[in-house]
Design a protein around this motif. Structure first.
Motif, PDB file in Angstrom:
ATOM      1  N   ILE A  29      14.038 -12.774   1.104  1.00 29.26           N
ATOM      2  CA  ILE A  29      13.275 -11.611   0.617  1.00 29.26           C
ATOM      3  C   ILE A  29      11.622 -11.338   1.283  1.00 29.26           C
ATOM      4  CG2 ILE A  29      12.787 -10.809  -1.582  1.00 29.26           C
ATOM      5  CD1 ILE A  29      14.488 -11.731  -3.391  1.00 29.26           C
ATOM      6  N   ASP A  30      11.807 -10.190   1.083  1.00 29.90           N
ATOM      7  CA  ASP A  30      10.449  -9.839   1.588  1.00 29.90           C
ATOM      8  C   ASP A  30       9.493  -9.578   0.750  1.00 29.90           C
ATOM      9  OD1 ASP A  30       8.442  -8.677   2.596  1.00 29.90           O
ATOM     10  OD2 ASP A  30       8.942  -6.754   3.611  1.00 29.90           O
ATOM     11  N   PRO A  31       8.294 -10.337   0.829  1.00 33.15           N
ATOM     12  CA  PRO A  31       7.178 -10.362  -0.524  1.00 33.15           C
ATOM     13  C   PRO A  31       6.668  -8.691  -0.613  1.00 33.15           C
ATOM     14  CG  PRO A  31       6.862 -11.465   0.934  1.00 33.15           C
ATOM     15  CD  PRO A  31       8.118 -11.411   1.807  1.00 33.15           C
ATOM     16  N   ARG A  32       6.473  -8.593   0.459  1.00 36.31           N
ATOM     17  CA  ARG A  32       5.802  -6.957   0.160  1.00 36.31           C
ATOM     18  C   ARG A  32       7.343  -5.731  -1.228  1.00 36.31           C
ATOM     19  NH1 ARG A  32       4.937  -4.842   5.256  1.00 36.31           N
ATOM     20  NH2 ARG A  32       2.973  -6.438   5.351  1.00 36.31           N
ATOM     21  N   MET A  33       8.519  -6.577  -0.525  1.00 36.64           N
ATOM     22  CA  MET A  33       9.274  -5.280  -1.441  1.00 36.64           C
ATOM     23  C   MET A  33       9.534  -5.650  -3.015  1.00 36.64           C
ATOM     24  SD  MET A  33      10.984  -2.742   0.592  1.00 36.64           S
ATOM     25  CE  MET A  33      11.471  -3.394   1.627  1.00 36.64           C
ATOM     26  N   ILE A 427      -4.166  -2.377  -2.142  1.00 29.12           N
ATOM     27  CA  ILE A 427      -3.563  -4.224  -1.906  1.00 29.12           C
ATOM     28  C   ILE A 427      -2.934  -4.611  -0.627  1.00 29.12           C
ATOM     29  CG2 ILE A 427      -1.681  -5.090  -3.384  1.00 29.12           C
ATOM     30  CD1 ILE A 427      -3.923  -4.699  -5.304  1.00 29.12           C
ATOM     31  N   ASP A 428      -1.945  -3.493  -0.369  1.00 28.76           N
ATOM     32  CA  ASP A 428      -1.391  -3.591   1.025  1.00 28.76           C
ATOM     33  C   ASP A 428      -1.959  -4.406   2.257  1.00 28.76           C
ATOM     34  OD1 ASP A 428       1.256  -3.831   1.726  1.00 28.76           O
ATOM     35  OD2 ASP A 428       1.011  -2.309   3.290  1.00 28.76           O
ATOM     36  N   THR A 429      -3.591  -4.003   2.349  1.00 29.07           N
ATOM     37  CA  THR A 429      -4.214  -4.454   3.884  1.00 29.07           C
ATOM     38  C   THR A 429      -4.805  -5.533   3.158  1.00 29.07           C
ATOM     39  OG1 THR A 429      -5.478  -2.132   3.443  1.00 29.07           O
ATOM     40  CG2 THR A 429      -6.330  -3.793   4.429  1.00 29.07           C
ATOM     41  N   LEU A 430      -4.832  -6.225   1.683  1.00 30.74           N
ATOM     42  CA  LEU A 430      -5.830  -7.336   1.519  1.00 30.74           C
ATOM     43  C   LEU A 430      -4.463  -8.297   1.269  1.00 30.74           C
ATOM     44  CD1 LEU A 430      -6.805  -7.115  -1.890  1.00 30.74           C
ATOM     45  CD2 LEU A 430      -7.767  -8.207   0.259  1.00 30.74           C
ATOM     46  N   TYR A 431      -2.925  -7.883   1.415  1.00 28.26           N
ATOM     47  CA  TYR A 431      -1.937  -9.096   1.630  1.00 28.26           C
ATOM     48  C   TYR A 431      -1.653  -8.960   2.807  1.00 28.26           C
ATOM     49  CZ  TYR A 431       3.320 -10.014   2.201  1.00 28.26           C
ATOM     50  OH  TYR A 431       4.189 -10.659   2.892  1.00 28.26           O
ATOM     51  N   ARG A 432      -1.956  -8.094   3.578  1.00 30.15           N
ATOM     52  CA  ARG A 432      -1.865  -8.303   5.179  1.00 30.15           C
ATOM     53  C   ARG A 432      -2.664  -9.284   5.517  1.00 30.15           C
ATOM     54  NH1 ARG A 432       0.014  -2.437   6.913  1.00 30.15           N
ATOM     55  NH2 ARG A 432       1.929  -3.074   5.445  1.00 30.15           N
ATOM     56  N   LYS A 433      -4.065  -9.602   5.138  1.00 27.05           N
ATOM     57  CA  LYS A 433      -5.001 -10.084   5.110  1.00 27.05           C
ATOM     58  C   LYS A 433      -4.027 -11.473   5.593  1.00 27.05           C
ATOM     59  CE  LYS A 433      -9.072  -7.508   5.761  1.00 27.05           C
ATOM     60  NZ  LYS A 433      -9.874  -7.155   5.116  1.00 27.05           N
ATOM     61  N   HIS A 434      -3.875 -11.846   4.297  1.00 29.68           N
ATOM     62  CA  HIS A 434      -3.291 -12.926   3.395  1.00 29.68           C
ATOM     63  C   HIS A 434      -1.959 -13.789   4.688  1.00 29.68           C
ATOM     64  CE1 HIS A 434      -6.819 -14.519   0.693  1.00 29.68           C
ATOM     65  NE2 HIS A 434      -6.461 -13.163   0.997  1.00 29.68           N
ATOM     66  N   ALA A 435      -1.559 -12.766   4.567  1.00 35.00           N
ATOM     67  CA  ALA A 435      -0.240 -12.486   5.302  1.00 35.00           C
ATOM     68  C   ALA A 435       0.079 -13.257   7.129  1.00 35.00           C
ATOM     69  CB  ALA A 435       1.676 -12.171   5.118  1.00 35.00           C
ATOM     70  N   GLY A 436      -1.397 -13.210   7.429  1.00 34.04           N
ATOM     71  CA  GLY A 436      -1.560 -12.803   8.635  1.00 34.04           C
ATOM     72  C   GLY A 436      -0.719 -12.202   9.690  1.00 34.04           C
TER      73      GLY A 436
END
Ligand SMILES: Nc1ncnc2c1ncn2[C@@H]1O[C@H](COP(=O)(O)OP(=O)(O)OP(=O)(O)O)[C@@H](O)[C@H]1O
Ligand SMILES: [Mg+2]
Lengths: 436, 260
Positions: A29-33, A427-436
């Motif tokens: 499952i895509d965590p973002r979804m 939030i999405d930007t933060l998430y992306r930074k952490h997920a690399g």
């Protein structure tokens, strides 16, 4: 001592994180979804609480589905646009002018040719509308691709041009009423498919879900790839089917107004039982159209070469070009698609209103872009999902409906939507930074 | 290697290109024989990448001709070049960062199912196979290539050029980001491909590597060809002399960019 506890709590936390990670890895499952679905449910619960239980009702959810349809349809096209590092500001105006043209065609031209209420009117109208939309889109796309004018400018021009054109078609006069069959695309009392057909659609969808899960597993077996654990497959099958059947149940629990039901009973010569006659709406046609578009667009995005090229082009235009992809043609096609989707959006919107007015779709470009972006499309290109855009459209509409339901005034509504948009992207930007 | 009785695979004749006022490539002629490795040498900005980009179809030359198998070739797009069996590993790698290794490997040439949809599993299987030969430690097949290390990315770019059975391989600094072990694997691979009769243009700043692998070197400076020489006929110091001051030794063939 304090160091010790620190380490312990870290371990605990990471143990929890590992568990979540394992779960997400197993189910893929895509965590973002997942995050977006949770956010949507949270919005629903909050509004339900503050409106005294009036948000999560079959009636409100049904309406939410209908009202999200047009934006959802167009947002799927906006995903392709944004993924390829473009933007389309003209979509609301395209909707306006196409809506007007379709209105004139079905209400003033076709009845003279084939007769009032002829069955073919809606087909001809919709086809013509889509062709107009595709043409407008392809034209704008070719300006972007061949003249090198940035999409922002081309479509900013389009925003003005097509809005002007929408007025110009009838010098501002509203066109109404529309063709009866055409109006089915807008939902409403006739525009939903009823009880049994809804269950049948739901069951077909469940079969399709099962098939796709089994098929994916077979494909991976063919090459001896690691398989998802069986529990994960089963869980996914249950989750997805549950969501589908849940939606059907909701739609079937929304009943026609008793007056309308009585009238239908009278026409069919039925006696009304003592406890009252309950006729289900079932799934609304505009929502089915939107879901159909989402499925087709998702298929294009993930299963076709064209879709692959869209993403590759967005990720690295130079690489796409060096791989021999015709990026100019690609750009034109993407804009043509969003033009066609603007026509479908226009059909849903005008059908729902039973009128074509030249102010139709004003500010829709912002809702559509917001839906795509909240749904995870990145304006720097290369990233975005169709399912995300659908969720984004639902989030936007839920916010709007919810705020009306709790009686928030409209300036406040704008403020909230604006803040949510920025916050979601943050939030999405933060998430992306952490997920690399 | 004795080339006298072989037909050249590629002949680049008097090719020029300029960007604005800069003559990035100025009247350069180089050829390449089957099973031969030609090392392209020169300073930063000498025009090496630009020259090979003309051959790979990403730039259109202002003048000059390209012959493949002795016949005049029209290469206007990367697709044309690939149709001639020219595969390129670009200095910039030219990877789409947001998709995975298999998608990059097959970009523009995807495998499809009988229904015409993408056959992702087949592509992943092929990617695993070719990457296994190149970089056995590579495991990240599900991740977008932006999540890979520089060396891993380079491996993907190399794998892409290898997979499609090139006849002419262009390698623009293919090992710049690789560790010693991976570099050795690529070098071994070049020698193997050479045996199969593939012609290779190799651009590298590592003069030792070039001398180990190349049959000939062509040196460029300021867009012009300084000269060409068999690696067997000159020393590394003489090659450095060609690169640095444009001095062409006796055993080499001088070009228009020679300092004399
Ligand atoms: N697209 C372009 N537009 C303008 N100038 C360019 C372009 N491509 C290359 N140049 C110029 O052409 C010259 C040759 O560049 P090129 O990239 O071919 O050098 P190179 O020999 O590959 O150098 P390096 O060893 O650094 O890779 C340089 O002066 C460069 O600035
Ligand atoms: Mg270079």
């Amino acid at each position: 001592m304090s160091e010790d506890t620190n380490i312990k709590s870290n371990n605990k936390q990471s143990g929890f994180k590992v568990a979540i990670k394992n779960f997400l890895d197993a189910t893929e499952i895509d965590p973002r979804m997942l995050g977006m679905i949770i956010a949507l449910l949270a919005i629903w619960l909050v509004f339900d609480f503050f409106s005294g239980g009036r948000f999560i009702t079959p009636r409100n959810l049904w309406n939410l589905g209908v009202q999200s349809s047009s934006v959802a349809v167009m947002a799927t096209g906006m995903v392709f646009i944004i993924v390829t590092r473009n933007i389309d500001l003209s979509i609301g105006s395209m909707l306006g002018v196409i809506g007007m043209l379709m209105g004139i065609l079905q209400a003033e031209i076709l009845p003279d040719l084939v007769g009032y209420g002829h069955w073919s009117i809606w087909i001809v109208t919709l086809t013509a509308g889509i062709m107009i939309g595709v043409t407008i889109g392809a034209f704008q796309g070719s300006l972007v691709a061949y003249l090198g004018v940035p999409a922002f400018i081309v479509t900013l021009g389009g925003l003005l041009v097509w809005r002007g054109a929408a007025w110009w078609t009838t010098s501002g006069r509203t066109v109404a009423p529309l063709d009866d069959n055409f109006r089915l695309m807008g939902g409403g009392i006739n525009g939903s498919i009823g009880y049994w057909p809804s269950w049948i659609v739901g069951i077909i969808a469940c079969v399709a879900i099962l098939y796709s899960i089994v098929n994916a597993r077979r494909q991976r077996k063919r090459f001896h790839f690691p398989l998802r654990p069986l529990w994960a497959e089963t869980l996914l099958a249950f989750l997805w089917s549950g969501m589908v059947l849940g939606a059907v149940a909701v739609a079937n629990n929304y009943y026609l107004p008793s007056r309308v039901a009585a009238k239908i009973a009278e026409e069919k010569g039925l006696t009304i039982p003592e406890e009252g006659l309950f006729i289900s709406y079932g799934l609304p046609i505009p929502l089915l159209i939107a879901i159909g578009v989402v499925i087709v667009m998702h298929f294009i995005a993930t299963r076709t070469r064209f879709g692959r090229y869209i993403f590759a082009f967005g990720g690295n235009p130079e690489a796409a070009e060096l791989s021999g992809i015709n990026t100019k043609k690609l750009t034109i096609m993407i804009f043509a698609i969003i033009g066609g989707l603007a026509a479908i959006g226009a059909a849903i919107t005008t059908a729902r209103l039973n009128a074509a007015t030249n102010s139709l779709g004003i500010l829709d470009e912002l809702l559509v872009i917001a839906a795509a972006v909240i749904g995870g499309s990145s304006l720097s290109g290369g990233i975005g999902t169709i399912a995300g855009a659908l969720l984004g459209a639902l989030v936007m509409q839920s916010l709007q409906s919810g705020m009306i339901l709790v009686g928030m005034d409209s300036p406040m509504q704008n403020i909230v939507v604006g803040i949510v948009l920025v916050f979601a992207v943050f939030i999405d930007t933060l998430y992306r930074k952490h997920a690399g | 290697m004795d080339m006298t009785n072989k037909k050249p695979l590629v002949e680049i004749k008097n090719v020029s290109i300029s960007f604005g006022g800069v003559h990035a490539v100025d009247d350069v002629s180089v050829d390449l024989y089957p099973g031969e490795v030609v090392g392209l040498l020169g300073h930063n900005g000498a025009g090496k990448s630009t020259l090979i980009k003309i051959l790979s179809g990403s730039y259109k030359s202002d003048g000059g001709e390209i012959y493949i198998d002795g016949e005049k070739a029209t290469i206007k797009t990367p697709r044309d070049a690939k149709a001639y069996g020219i595969e390129t590993i670009y200095q910039t790698l030219a990877l789409a960062d947001n998709v995975d290794a298999a998608a990059n490997l097959f970009l523009g040439r995807e495998l499809t199912t009988p229904l015409g949809t993408l056959d992702d599993v087949a592509m992943e299987a092929a990617a695993r196979e070719v990457m296994g030969r190149l970089n056995p430690n590579f495991k990240k097949f599900k991740e977008p290539v932006s999540a890979l290390s520089g060396g891993q990315r380079q491996s993907v770019a190399i794998a892409r050029a290898l997979y499609f059975n090139a006849r002419i391989l262009i390698m623009d600094e293919p090992t710049a980001a690789l560790g010693p072990q991976e570099t050795k694997m690529v070098n071994d691979l070049i020698i193997e491909l050479k045996k199969q009769g593939i012609g290779i243009f190799l651009i590298s700043h590592d003069i030792h590597d070039v001398f180990d692998m190349a049959d000939r070197v062509a040196v460029m400076n300021n867009g012009k060809l300084v000269g060409t020489a068999n690696t067997a006929d000159i020393t590394k110091d003489e090659a450095l002399g060609m690169i640095i001051i444009g001095k062409v030794p006796e055993n080499a063939i001088a070009g228009s960019g020679a300092s004399q």
